[in-house]
Scaffold this active site. Structure first.
Site, mmCIF file in Angstrom:
data_model
loop_
_atom_site.group_PDB
_atom_site.id
_atom_site.type_symbol
_atom_site.label_atom_id
_atom_site.label_comp_id
_atom_site.label_asym_id
_atom_site.label_seq_id
_atom_site.Cartn_x
_atom_site.Cartn_y
_atom_site.Cartn_z
ATOM 1 N N ARG A 38 0.828 -1.216 0.000
ATOM 2 C CA ARG A 38 0.000 0.000 0.000
ATOM 3 C C ARG A 38 0.863 1.268 0.000
ATOM 4 O O ARG A 38 0.452 2.288 -0.549
ATOM 5 C CB ARG A 38 -0.946 -0.006 1.209
ATOM 6 N N LYS A 204 -18.113 -16.064 3.964
ATOM 7 C CA LYS A 204 -19.558 -15.874 4.142
ATOM 8 C C LYS A 204 -20.305 -15.526 2.863
ATOM 9 O O LYS A 204 -19.912 -14.632 2.138
ATOM 10 C CB LYS A 204 -19.782 -14.746 5.141
ATOM 11 N N GLY A 362 -7.615 -7.856 -0.174
ATOM 12 C CA GLY A 362 -7.818 -8.749 0.960
ATOM 13 C C GLY A 362 -6.968 -10.009 0.915
ATOM 14 O O GLY A 362 -5.796 -9.960 0.545
ATOM 15 N N GLY A 385 -12.603 -4.579 0.611
ATOM 16 C CA GLY A 385 -13.995 -4.161 0.811
ATOM 17 C C GLY A 385 -14.456 -3.201 -0.274
ATOM 18 O O GLY A 385 -15.554 -3.329 -0.817
HETATM 19 P P1 AMP Z 1 -13.571 -13.531 3.583
HETATM 20 O O1 AMP Z 1 -13.139 -12.534 4.613
HETATM 21 O O2 AMP Z 1 -15.048 -13.711 3.487
HETATM 22 O O3 AMP Z 1 -12.905 -13.312 2.228
HETATM 23 O O4 AMP Z 1 -13.056 -14.927 4.093
HETATM 24 C C1 AMP Z 1 -11.696 -15.247 4.228
HETATM 25 C C2 AMP Z 1 -11.577 -16.389 5.173
HETATM 26 O O5 AMP Z 1 -12.364 -17.464 4.689
HETATM 27 C C3 AMP Z 1 -10.189 -16.928 5.342
HETATM 28 O O6 AMP Z 1 -9.762 -16.643 6.649
HETATM 29 C C4 AMP Z 1 -10.341 -18.434 5.128
HETATM 30 O O7 AMP Z 1 -9.687 -19.228 6.090
HETATM 31 C C5 AMP Z 1 -11.829 -18.623 5.250
HETATM 32 N N1 AMP Z 1 -12.306 -19.813 4.539
HETATM 33 C C6 AMP Z 1 -12.143 -20.113 3.253
HETATM 34 N N2 AMP Z 1 -12.679 -21.309 2.967
HETATM 35 C C7 AMP Z 1 -13.216 -21.789 4.106
HETATM 36 C C8 AMP Z 1 -13.891 -22.989 4.450
HETATM 37 N N3 AMP Z 1 -14.144 -23.924 3.548
HETATM 38 N N4 AMP Z 1 -14.301 -23.141 5.732
HETATM 39 C C9 AMP Z 1 -14.042 -22.177 6.647
HETATM 40 N N5 AMP Z 1 -13.402 -21.025 6.375
HETATM 41 C C10 AMP Z 1 -12.981 -20.840 5.121
#
Ligand code: AMP
Length: 405
Positions: A38, A204, A362, A385
């Site tokens: 950054r 999520k 991210g 984000g």
């Molecule tokens: P996000 O912030 O929504 O982009 O999510 C990122 C996070 O999703 C990372 O910390 C990953 O460890 C988690 N992640 C990815 N795949 C899985 C999975 N199958 N089960 C649980 N966590 C996951």
């Protein structure tokens, strides 16, 4: 896509006090910057303002400041040191308990053309993140003649230091990084060279609801991986065991699958999965046992934490024929080396293709950089984000606040 906002190329800052909002929200470990992307990304705008003879006052947030104790570890002092090295000239760090106070006013008064100072973390100031932060916006506006916003990473938030201050000065423009981010993301979404493949992962579904729907309309193929894929697989009627699921979003996933079908778009879901007995603790425990299962044969007592080898092949094939690829979110729990194969394979596939490749910040940006594929990507966004909200089709308040061309 041309951004219809005035930029640093449209103004003359000679002899003027220029407040430049950057995104210096870098990861720090014991006061040492562990990823300086950054900072490097902010240099072109800062150099331009220096060479044009502006008095350059830099500001940024850093992490979250919830208590007085947080302040000690959330200081931009190390950033001033590293920026001085990167610019080859002194970046004077001026700390004020209120971010803008007597120290800053005195320092700004003494600045000569081409000099640079850095203010303390804007989140040290109560009100920075709230709508009632007028006092801080006014303080910021009072120390500058011109405002430049180059902080793409916070463009999706309306805070004092990016939106409030912009409304209180006559001249508010965007910097080169902001222009570049919008150009890459904007072209990908509005004017993509096809086939356009979008890849979404991460934890999520709820966070990515709107982006799924919007991207389905824009792309040719939407690939889903990571934890969010299991809600889709459950919506298809599969057993997903203890995998991450958002039961409230099952209907939504069904709607998205129907939407893809009616639009004639490909929606790719995992055809196999790497499962484990229990979530690793610590997360990077390399000794955990893994089990590869087809998507329609997952065990009720196990948890899916990465895409499997057949899915890797399927996704890599889709990327091979693409001309534009946008990727946001890891394919599995990539923090664990045993569960990182899917994320690594997608990164490698993107590195190999001739397509325009855009990494939406991210975790996926971190993964690409850690694996050394950074230079092979067309663009790595500095804002996870912000890029997601942009891909959702939302306007970014930080951009809207700048003067129109
Ligand atoms: P996000 O912030 O929504 O982009 O999510 C990122 C996070 O999703 C990372 O910390 C990953 O460890 C988690 N992640 C990815 N795949 C899985 C999975 N199958 N089960 C649980 N966590 C996951």
């Amino acid at each position: 896509m041309a951004l219809n906002k005035k930029s640093v190329d449209d103004i003359n800052v000679k002899g003027l006090r220029v407040l430049c909002r950057c995104d210096f929200n870098v990861p720090l470990k014991n006061g040492v910057i562990t990823d300086e992307n950054r900072l490097v990304a902010a240099l072109p705008t800062i150099k331009k303002l220096i060479s044009d003879g502006g008095k350059v006052i830099l500001c940024s947030h850093l992490g979250k400041v919830k208590t007085e104790e947080d302040k000690a570890s959330k200081t931009l002092a190390p950033v001033a040191v590293r920026l001085s090295e990167l610019l080859g000239q002194e970046v004077k760090f001026v700390q004020d308990p209120e971010v803008v106070g007597a120290n800053v006013r005195a320092a700004v008064e003494q600045m000569k053309d081409g000099e640079v100072i850095l203010l303390e973390n804007t989140r040290w100031r109560i009100g920075e993140e709230t709508k009632n932060g007028e006092a801080f916006s006014k303080d910021l506006a009072s120390i500058c003649d011109v405002f430049v916003n180059d902080a793409f990473g916070t463009a999706h938030r309306a805070h004092c230091s990016n939106v409030g201050v912009a409304g209180l000065v006559d001249t508010a423009v965007v910097g080169y990084l902001m222009e570049k981010e919008i150009q890459f993301l904007g072209n990908a979404v509005e004017n993509p060279v096809r086939p356009f493949v979008a890849i979404l992962g991460g934890a999520k579904v709820a966070d990515k609801l709107n982006v799924i729907s919007n991207l389905l309309e824009k792309c040719d193929t939407l690939i889903i991986g990571g934890g969010m894929a299991y809600t889709f697989l459950k919506a298809k009627g599969y057993e997903i065991g203890k995998s991450l699921v958002d039961d409230e979003k099952i209907e939504y996933c069904k709607e998205m699958m129907a939407k893809a079908e009616s639009l004639g778009k490909k929606l790719l879901l995992p055809v196999d999965s790497v499962m484990i007995n229990d979530f690793p603790n610590p997360i990077d425990d390399p000794t955990i046992e893994t089990f590869v299962r087809d998507a329609d044969a997952m065990d009720a007592d196990k948890e899916g934490c990465d895409i499997g080898p057949k899915t890797i092949e399927l996704y890599a094939d889709a990327v091979k024929t693409a001309k534009t690829v946008v990727w946001n979110g890891p394919m599995g729990v990539f923090e664990n080396p045993v569960l990182a194969a899917g994320t690594k394979a997608v990164a490698a596939a993107l590195a190999e293709t001739d397509a325009t490749t855009i990494i939406g910040g991210g975790d996926s940006a971190a993964a690409v950089n850690i694996l050394g594929y950074g230079p092979k990507m067309s663009h790595i966004s500095t804002g996870g984000g912000a890029s997601l909200e942009y891909l959702e089709g939302k306007e970014l308040p930080g951009v809207v606040a700048a003067n129109d061309k």
